[in-house]
Design an enzyme around this catalytic site. Structure first.
Site, mmCIF file in Angstrom:
data_model
loop_
_atom_site.group_PDB
_atom_site.id
_atom_site.type_symbol
_atom_site.label_atom_id
_atom_site.label_comp_id
_atom_site.label_asym_id
_atom_site.label_seq_id
_atom_site.Cartn_x
_atom_site.Cartn_y
_atom_site.Cartn_z
ATOM 1 N N SER A 125 0.829 -1.240 -0.032
ATOM 2 C CA SER A 125 0.098 0.149 0.035
ATOM 3 C C SER A 125 0.845 1.239 -0.018
ATOM 4 O O SER A 125 1.930 1.228 0.601
ATOM 5 C CB SER A 125 -0.912 -0.041 1.209
ATOM 6 N N TYR A 150 -2.013 -1.691 10.947
ATOM 7 C CA TYR A 150 -2.323 -1.937 9.441
ATOM 8 C C TYR A 150 -1.138 -1.692 8.455
ATOM 9 O O TYR A 150 -0.539 -2.536 7.732
ATOM 10 C CB TYR A 150 -3.512 -1.365 9.001
ATOM 11 N N LYS A 154 1.978 -3.824 6.389
ATOM 12 C CA LYS A 154 2.410 -3.669 5.067
ATOM 13 C C LYS A 154 3.994 -3.422 5.108
ATOM 14 O O LYS A 154 4.585 -4.164 4.042
ATOM 15 C CB LYS A 154 1.751 -2.470 4.367
HETATM 16 C C1 UD1 Z 1 -6.678 4.453 3.864
HETATM 17 C C2 UD1 Z 1 -5.406 3.996 4.402
HETATM 18 C C3 UD1 Z 1 -4.815 3.200 3.673
HETATM 19 C C4 UD1 Z 1 -5.282 2.012 3.167
HETATM 20 C C5 UD1 Z 1 -6.701 2.231 2.639
HETATM 21 C C6 UD1 Z 1 -7.402 0.729 2.567
HETATM 22 C C7 UD1 Z 1 -4.896 5.889 5.874
HETATM 23 C C8 UD1 Z 1 -3.861 6.986 6.359
HETATM 24 N N1 UD1 Z 1 -4.521 5.352 4.708
HETATM 25 O O1 UD1 Z 1 -6.593 5.132 2.707
HETATM 26 O O2 UD1 Z 1 -3.228 2.767 3.957
HETATM 27 O O3 UD1 Z 1 -4.504 1.216 2.083
HETATM 28 O O4 UD1 Z 1 -7.522 3.095 3.300
HETATM 29 O O5 UD1 Z 1 -8.621 0.900 1.902
HETATM 30 O O6 UD1 Z 1 -5.501 5.632 6.867
HETATM 31 N N2 UD1 Z 1 -12.945 10.912 3.704
HETATM 32 C C9 UD1 Z 1 -13.926 11.661 4.144
HETATM 33 N N3 UD1 Z 1 -14.827 10.961 4.577
HETATM 34 C C10 UD1 Z 1 -15.017 9.787 4.862
HETATM 35 C C11 UD1 Z 1 -14.025 8.897 4.319
HETATM 36 C C12 UD1 Z 1 -12.849 9.283 3.807
HETATM 37 O O7 UD1 Z 1 -13.592 12.915 3.818
HETATM 38 O O8 UD1 Z 1 -16.173 9.453 5.623
HETATM 39 C C13 UD1 Z 1 -11.589 11.319 2.969
HETATM 40 C C14 UD1 Z 1 -10.152 11.011 3.868
HETATM 41 O O9 UD1 Z 1 -9.814 11.824 4.816
HETATM 42 C C15 UD1 Z 1 -9.232 10.983 2.793
HETATM 43 C C16 UD1 Z 1 -9.949 10.370 1.709
HETATM 44 O O10 UD1 Z 1 -11.358 10.504 1.949
HETATM 45 O O11 UD1 Z 1 -8.926 12.145 2.539
HETATM 46 C C17 UD1 Z 1 -9.889 8.814 1.340
HETATM 47 O O12 UD1 Z 1 -10.044 8.285 2.446
HETATM 48 P P1 UD1 Z 1 -10.146 6.557 2.707
HETATM 49 O O13 UD1 Z 1 -10.906 6.277 1.496
HETATM 50 O O14 UD1 Z 1 -10.440 6.389 3.810
HETATM 51 O O15 UD1 Z 1 -8.630 6.187 2.200
HETATM 52 P P2 UD1 Z 1 -7.393 6.438 2.929
HETATM 53 O O16 UD1 Z 1 -7.424 7.154 4.068
HETATM 54 O O17 UD1 Z 1 -6.692 7.436 1.822
#
Ligand code: UD1
Length: 335
Positions: A125, A150, A154
């Site tokens: 990842s 997690y 990785k």
């Molecule tokens: C996360 C993990 C990553 C992992 C992946 C697995 C972290 C820092 N990274 O990625 O290592 O491989 O999940 O699927 O935890 N967001 C919102 N509202 C929500 C959900 C998310 O605003 O309800 C935003 C988050 O702040 C982020 C973006 O959407 O900026 C993507 O979030 P997400 O889909 O959870 O992925 P990551 O956090 O990038």
């Protein structure tokens, strides 16, 4: 026909990869404990590819079953997906993550050694880069201390493989996924989140479907153009195709191990994702701006020069298709 073992092959990325492997002419055997999937996915994979699929329902940590599977089928390669992936849960229950993600990998490596299987593709990842010192991140961007158990699994998984294969006739390709989203265009397979999703796109589609009331945007005060976080979202079908290329590459590569970023190379903000979803699906999403989420990095996206050159792979789908396919899947999720 080359025979490939896909662990976690009924899961989100696994199921899409199985389809691409079967369509590319591989014989695929899946081992999956159905922890985050169901046997219905096997029927759906078969419907898309038109090929029958051998599925062994078992945990990879069951050594006897694993041994028997490796003994029965003489695999040409292994694609190892079976692992937990919820960042928040890993903070609450680290041992669960070490046991399954590291323990399971050790079982796979042991079985590969014993049964002389020489090619491994590992799901890593972009989390290994943490708060990256440079953007876009290349495969040489330094790995940071993990932000969660997690992430630790990785980083440790990559290290374990690199260490182990030095002494074995095994080659490994480590794929560092950016943010996989979307679903198969047939809408027959896609992501099946366990409980309340923590990832953005399943949360969006569940909100649009009325399962969740409102999406919260985690922060709009970041140092980005619109203030929301930036990620490199990649369509799961493109990601699946990268595994097929990686497998062929592993068979002929000179080095024992290669690492590739798998992303599109484009950064997209949370608010841009929401806008694209609304436009593609022709609906209004109920969302609000909330505080930042702990552990989130401001922005990350991939430099994809290496994978383009070596694997001749490049993402085809854009954000529009990612959103549209995710929505089509949400409306078609098996109950
Ligand atoms: C996360 C993990 C990553 C992992 C992946 C697995 C972290 C820092 N990274 O990625 O290592 O491989 O999940 O699927 O935890 N967001 C919102 N509202 C929500 C959900 C998310 O605003 O309800 C935003 C988050 O702040 C982020 C973006 O959407 O900026 C993507 O979030 P997400 O889909 O959870 O992925 P990551 O956090 O990038």
């Amino acid at each position: 026909m080359k025979k490939i073992l896909v662990t976690g092959g009924l899961g989100y990325i696994g199921s899409h990869t199985v389809v691409e492997l079967q369509e590319a002419g591989y014989e695929v055997v899946v081992i999956d404990n159905l922890d985050n999937s169901s046997l219905e996915i096997k029927n759906r994979i078969e419907k898309i590819s038109g090929c029958t699929l051998e599925v062994i329902v078992s945990d990879i940590n069951n050594e006897d079953v694993l041994d028997e599977v490796f003994e029965t089928y003489r695999f040409d390669g292994v694609i190892h997906f079976a692992a937990y992936k919820a960042v928040g849960e890993s903070v609450e229950n680290p041992i669960k993550y070490y046991r399954n993600n590291i323990g399971g990998l050790i079982q796979i490596l042991a079985a590969m050694q014993k049964h002389e299987v020489s090619n491994l593709i590992f799901s890593s990842s972009c989390t290994v880069y943490g708060v990256a010192k440079e953007l876009p991140v290349t495969e040489n961007t330094p790995i940071q201390l993990a932000e969660s158990p997690y992430g630790t699994t990785k980083i440790m998984g990559e290290e374990l493989i690199q260490d182990f294969i030095q002494y074995q006739s095994i080659k490994a390709v480590l794929l560092r996924y950016f943010n996989p989203v979307g679903a198969h265009p047939s809408a027959l397979i896609g992501e099946l989140p366990n409980g309340v999703p923590s990832n953005l796109v399943p949360y969006i589609t569940q909100t649009a479907a009325g399962i969740r009331e409102q999406l919260t945007v985690h922060g709009n005060d970041y140092n980005t153009e619109d203030g929301s976080c930036i990620r490199d979202y990649i369509h799961v079908v493109d990601l699946a195709k990268a595994h097929v290329k990686a497998l062929a590459y592993a068979e002929t590569m000179k080095d024992k191990v290669e690492v590739f970023n798998v992303g599109t190379g484009n950064g997209t903000s949370v608010l841009e994702i929401i806008r694209a979803f609304e436009q593609q699906c022709n609906l209004k999403l109920n969302y609000r701006i909330g505080p930042r989420r702990e552990g989130d990095v401001e922005q990350i996206f991939a430099d994809t020069t290496k994978i383009k050159k070596a694997l001749k792979w490049e993402a085809d789908y854009g954000i529009e298709e990612m959103m549209y396919h995710a929505w089509m899947w949400q409306k078609n999720i098996p109950t």
